[in-house]
Design an enzyme around this catalytic site. Structure first.
Site, PDB file in Angstrom:
ATOM      1  N   PRO A  71       0.816  -1.221   0.000  1.00  0.00           N
ATOM      2  CG  PRO A  71      -0.955  -1.608   1.454  1.00  0.00           C
ATOM      3  CD  PRO A  71       0.343  -2.198   0.977  1.00  0.00           C
ATOM      4  CB  CYS A  72       1.444   3.565  -2.621  1.00  0.00           C
ATOM      5  SG  CYS A  72      -0.123   3.979  -3.426  1.00  0.00           S
ATOM      6  CD  GLN A  73      -3.393   3.718   0.578  1.00  0.00           C
ATOM      7  OE1 GLN A  73      -2.389   3.024   0.740  1.00  0.00           O
ATOM      8  NE2 GLN A  73      -4.608   3.214   0.516  1.00  0.00           N
TER       9      GLN A  73
END
Length: 356
Positions: A71-73
């Protein structure tokens, strides 16, 4: 040639690898809103729906490769920028845990270019060291998907490594200026006149769309959205397709927005009816998903999120082909190894190159 996929999302990365000849034997995705889409489009892959933190190493099959996009958030310039200090950012360690346990021939991990911001320098160096300490020669690079035929400006970083005993270093495929000729006109011109607005409360039209998922989010635009031009012309590349329908680019049928004050733009008077967000399917086309790749959702926000978070399949295909070509001598020499070589040929890529 079995590989496994972590944080699979809708499966854009997986689809690109499949088109290059790899087989996704096992995948993991925890978001229940994605499960139906992944399983519909990857019917021969076993999808494990549990949190990766709850899956023991021994429950994951052996494979030649490990791919995924943690996940990149946490790393995004548009997000909280908490990086490795965020629980989602720490999921990178789960990727490394499984890499160390399974020791595949190669791995590929993708993330947002926000990882390169100065505030994340120490964390990024630590991640690189962890990959090297896991027994891999690491190649690291920021790529723009537009250089590989994807009709949008989209920068992401890729970590790709070969196991030390292979004595190989990954070489990224060369970018092509000709690839940038794949403009919005080539990608979505045929979809201009048959898109449907979302139903009340942004619910999907279901099977009413003549082209699957060809429906767009309605409603107003925030002051942030109106602070800059959101229209790219037919002969240009798209803006980055994001995971938010509210921030989807506007259709190229409209004239570019007018600047009326610092950081304030408006729709050209008299042309307001031309301004609509790109549909879920138009965003998927720009991401290089074929129309046969169906996204399942009830609310359009979930559709835009799946599409925007995906690795463009065409970019994944180019990377997967490069890995296959560079590993071919090893695969040929070890064809009878315990992990069998199921298919050393390269599959038909027309599903990626042809949008419709």
């Amino acid at each position: 040639m079995d590989i496994i996929s972590l944080f699979a999302g809708a499966g854009g990365l997986d689809f690109g690898f499949q088109q290059a000849g790899w087989r996704i034997a096992w995948a993991n995705e925890y978001d229940r809103h994605i499960w139906q889409t992944y399983e519909y489009n990857h019917p021969h892959t076993l999808l494990d729906r549990r949190s990766i933190t709850a899956i023991a190493d021994a429950e994951i099959p052996a494979a030649m490769g490990l791919i995924g996009g943690p996940p990149c958030q946490s790393w995004s310039a548009a997000g909280a920028l908490r990086g490795i200090h965020d629980q989602r950012g720490q999921l990178f360690f789960e990727f490394i845990r499984i890499l160390r346990a399974k020791q595949p021939l190669f791995f590929l991990a993708e993330n947002v270019a926000g990882m390169l911001l100065p505030r994340h320098h120490t964390a990024l160096q630590n991640i690189k060291s962890l990959f090297a300490d896991s027994g891999y020669h690491l190649a690291f690079k920021r790529l723009n998907a537009a250089d590989y035929g994807v009709p949008q400006e989209r920068e992401r970083v890729f970590f790709i490594g070969y196991r030390h005993d292979l004595n190989l270093s990954f070489h990224f495929p060369e970018p092509s200026t000709a690839a940038r000729d794949n403009t919005l006109k080539h990608a979505i011109a045929d979809l201009q006149n048959n898109a449907l607005p979302a139903l009340s409360h942004q619910y999907s039209n279901g099977d009413c769309c003549a082209v699957p998922n060809h429906e767009y989010l309605t409603g107003g635009f925030s002051s942030i959205y109106l602070s800059r031009n959101r229209v790219r012309a037919w002969d240009e590349l798209s803006f980055t397709i994001q995971a938010s329908g509210r921030h989807a680019p506007l259709h190229p049928q409209a004239p570019k927005m007018e600047l009326i004050a610092p950081d304030v733009r408006r729709f050209v008077p008299g042309s307001e009816q031309l301004y609509r967000r790109l549909s879920v399917r138009e965003c998927a086309r720009i991401q290089t998903f074929p129309d046969t790749f169906i996204f399942h959702y009830q609310n359009l926000a979930a559709g835009y999120k799946m599409v925007g978070n995906a690795v463009p399949p065409l970019l994944a295909y180019h990377l997967a082909c490069a890995i296959l070509a560079q590993l071919k001598p090893y695969l040929t020499a070890h064809a009878n190894s315990p992990i069998s070589v199921l298919n050393t040929g390269v599959a038909d890529v027309s599903a990626i190159h042809s949008n419709h």
